[in-house]
Design a protein around this motif. Sequence first.
Motif, PDB file in Angstrom:
ATOM      1  N   ASP A   1      15.599 123.736 -46.718  1.00  9.21           N
ATOM      2  CA  ASP A   1      14.661 123.253 -45.862  1.00  9.21           C
ATOM      3  C   ASP A   1      13.691 124.524 -45.322  1.00  9.21           C
ATOM      4  OD1 ASP A   1      12.761 121.161 -44.938  1.00  9.21           O
ATOM      5  OD2 ASP A   1      14.397 120.095 -43.786  1.00  9.21           O
ATOM      6  N   MET A   2      12.865 124.159 -44.704  1.00 12.35           N
ATOM      7  CA  MET A   2      11.969 124.937 -44.045  1.00 12.35           C
ATOM      8  C   MET A   2      12.777 125.594 -42.789  1.00 12.35           C
ATOM      9  SD  MET A   2       9.331 125.777 -45.948  1.00 12.35           S
ATOM     10  CE  MET A   2       8.253 126.867 -44.981  1.00 12.35           C
TER      11      MET A   2
ATOM     12  N   GLY B   1       6.131 122.460 -45.485  1.00 11.77           N
ATOM     13  CA  GLY B   1       6.438 121.227 -44.583  1.00 11.77           C
ATOM     14  C   GLY B   1       7.859 120.968 -44.340  1.00 11.77           C
ATOM     15  N   ILE B   2       8.334 120.877 -43.173  1.00 14.24           N
ATOM     16  CA  ILE B   2       9.647 120.701 -42.619  1.00 14.24           C
ATOM     17  C   ILE B   2      10.349 119.256 -42.985  1.00 14.24           C
ATOM     18  CG2 ILE B   2       9.377 119.674 -40.339  1.00 14.24           C
ATOM     19  CD1 ILE B   2      11.527 121.471 -39.300  1.00 14.24           C
ATOM     20  N   GLY B   3      11.560 119.040 -43.306  1.00 16.85           N
ATOM     21  CA  GLY B   3      11.974 117.897 -43.769  1.00 16.85           C
ATOM     22  C   GLY B   3      12.386 117.552 -45.220  1.00 16.85           C
TER      23      GLY B   3
ATOM     24  N   TYR C   1      14.675 130.793 -45.119  1.00 13.75           N
ATOM     25  CA  TYR C   1      13.739 131.963 -45.356  1.00 13.75           C
ATOM     26  C   TYR C   1      14.635 133.161 -45.915  1.00 13.75           C
ATOM     27  CZ  TYR C   1      11.043 128.890 -42.745  1.00 13.75           C
ATOM     28  OH  TYR C   1      10.202 127.762 -41.922  1.00 13.75           O
ATOM     29  N   TRP C   2      15.825 133.400 -45.217  1.00 16.90           N
ATOM     30  CA  TRP C   2      16.754 134.235 -45.939  1.00 16.90           C
ATOM     31  C   TRP C   2      17.156 134.060 -47.388  1.00 16.90           C
ATOM     32  CZ3 TRP C   2      19.575 138.567 -44.860  1.00 16.90           C
ATOM     33  CH2 TRP C   2      19.431 138.913 -43.248  1.00 16.90           C
TER      34      TRP C   2
ATOM     35  N   SER D   1      12.969 125.014 -52.967  1.00 19.27           N
ATOM     36  CA  SER D   1      12.553 124.837 -51.593  1.00 19.27           C
ATOM     37  C   SER D   1      11.246 124.584 -51.548  1.00 19.27           C
ATOM     38  CB  SER D   1      12.811 126.424 -50.970  1.00 19.27           C
ATOM     39  OG  SER D   1      11.723 127.169 -51.174  1.00 19.27           O
ATOM     40  N   ALA D   2      10.800 124.209 -50.064  1.00 20.92           N
ATOM     41  CA  ALA D   2       9.362 123.660 -49.843  1.00 20.92           C
ATOM     42  C   ALA D   2       8.422 124.895 -49.687  1.00 20.92           C
ATOM     43  CB  ALA D   2       9.703 122.749 -48.814  1.00 20.92           C
TER      44      ALA D   2
END
Length: 539
Positions: free
Chosen positions: A381-382, A408-410, A387-388, A402-403
Motif C-alpha cells: 500500500d501507499m 491512492g491509499i487503501g 516506499y522503502w 504497488s499503487a
Amino acid sequence: MNRNGGDLVVETLTALGVDTMFGLPGQHALGLFDALRRAPIRLVASRTENNAAFAADGYARTTGRPGVLFLSTGPGALTSLAGLQEAYATSVPIVVISSQIPRAGLGGRRKGFLHQLDDQRQSAQNVTKSTATVEHPAGIAPAIEHAWRTALTAPQGPVWVEITQDTLLETTSLPGVVDVDGAASPVPARAELLDAVAASLAVAERPVILAGGGVRRAGAEGELAAVAEALRAPVVCTPGGKGAFAWDHPLSAQSWVEDAATTDLLAGADVLLVIGTSLGEVTSNYFTLRPRGQVIQIDAEPRVLESNVAALGIHADAKLALAGLQARLTPRPADGRAEQTVATLLAQVRNRLAGQDLAHEQGVLAAIREAVPDDTATFWDMTIAGYWAWSCWDARTGAFHSAQGAGGIGWAYGAGLGGAVGLGQRVLVVSGDGGAMYSIGELTVARQHHLPVTWLIIDDGGYGILREYMTEAFGAATATELVRPNFIALAIAFSVPARAATPDSLRSVLVESWLEDGPNVVVLPTRLAMFAPTHRGVE
C-alpha cells in the motif's frame, strides 16, 4: 427457459475464457447477476465497489488476463472510479460491465430514476481507455468483444461498458454467444526507428537501460536481459518495473531511483534507453533527472513519449521492440566496465544509507523478505514500508505490486485478494494502519472465500508519511494522528486469525502465518522513517 440480455453478457464472457469475476449487485444490475447462476463463472463479491475494482486489478496483474468487474448504476459505479484510476495509470486490463438506468432516461432527461446520473459514462472517461453504452441486446456481445480487445491491446487498461437495465432484462431470441475473438492487436515498432536505435547503441560508450512497468506487462523480461547483455549496459528498474531484470545480475543497478547516485548514472549515459516508463515524478527523482546524452524512449502509450525529456520516441510494445532491437545488435565482449559501474553505484547507495539512523527500517524490510518464499507475490500500500520497498525490495522469483500509478491509499488489500484468487496461492499484503481502514471490511470477503492472504498491518497510529512530510515542511503535523481499533481483536471478530509481532519477532510470526490455511493478519506496532531525499536543492 427464456434468455435475456444478462445471459448474453455472461455467455460472451464465458466464450472469452472468463471463469472469475468481481463486483457487487445492485437494483439495476439484477439481471446481470442473476445470469451468473447459469454460467460457469465464479463471483468474488467485495463489500465496496472500489475494493472490487482493486481486486479485479490484482487479479489481472497476477494472471495477465483482464479482470472482470460487474457494477450497478450511479453510486456503485462512481465508487469504483478510484480503483479504476490506479488500473488506468498502471495500464492494468479490466473489463467493466456496469448497469445503467432504463434507456428512456438516457440523454440527460431528469425522469427521477433511482441512481440516475446526467451522464454516467462521462464520469468513467477519465479513468478508462474507452466507454460504450448498450441499449439493445444485439449490441451486447460486440461491445464486450471490443472492450476485451481494447483492454488487452498495449497500452493495456480498463474499459467501460454500460448496459441499460431494460436491455439486461429483455428477452432475446439471439443464439447463445460462442464465436468471439478478443485477441489484442499488436503494437510493433517501425523498422526504420529500430535501425536508428541500433545504430546509436552500436557506437555508445556508456549505454544505460531504464526498465519500467511496460517491460513487465509485455512479458519482455527475456528480451530485456538479452539486450542488456549484448550492450553490456547497466539496468535500472523503476518501482513498476521491479522484477523485469534479475536483482542480483551483475548488470543490475536495482531500483534505487530516489538516490542521486542512480540519477547521476542515468544522466551520464551517452545513450539512455528508456523502456515502458514515462520518466515520471518518482522515476526521475522528482524531476531532477536531466540526461546529458541521447534518450531513446520506447512505450506503448504514445502520450508518454517525450512527455518529460526530449527523446527519440518509439511507439511500440516493449516485447516487440526489444526483440527487434536484439536482432539488430552485435553482442559486445564483456570487459567488466559496466559491472564495475554497477558495483560502485550500489556501494554509494549502501554508504549513504549507512550514514543515517535506519537500522530499524532496514531490519523490518529484511525480516519480511526473509520470512516469505521467493515466489511470493507481494502487494504494497501507499505506506512508508511500501516506499522503502519501491527501492530495496528484491522480488526474486515472485512479483512486486504497488499503487504507484495513481498513488491512492487503501489499494493493497483488495488487490491482494484478487491476486490470491488469480494465483491460487498465498500472497503478502503490507499496509499501514491508515490504509488498512480503507479495506477492513474486506476481511469478510477473505473469510467467505477462504483466500490465502497474509495481511501485515504496520501500525504507527497515523498517516506516517504525511506526518513526516508536514513536520519537515511546517514544523508540526496536522490531521495525521488516528484513533485506530485493536486490529487483532477486529480481525478475530471477522473470524480471521491474527497475531501481534515486534520487530524482533516479525520474521518468525510471518513464517508461522504462512503455514496456515485461509486469511490471517499480522500487526506490527512500530514507527518507520524514510531515508533522506536526495533531490532537494537540485535546480
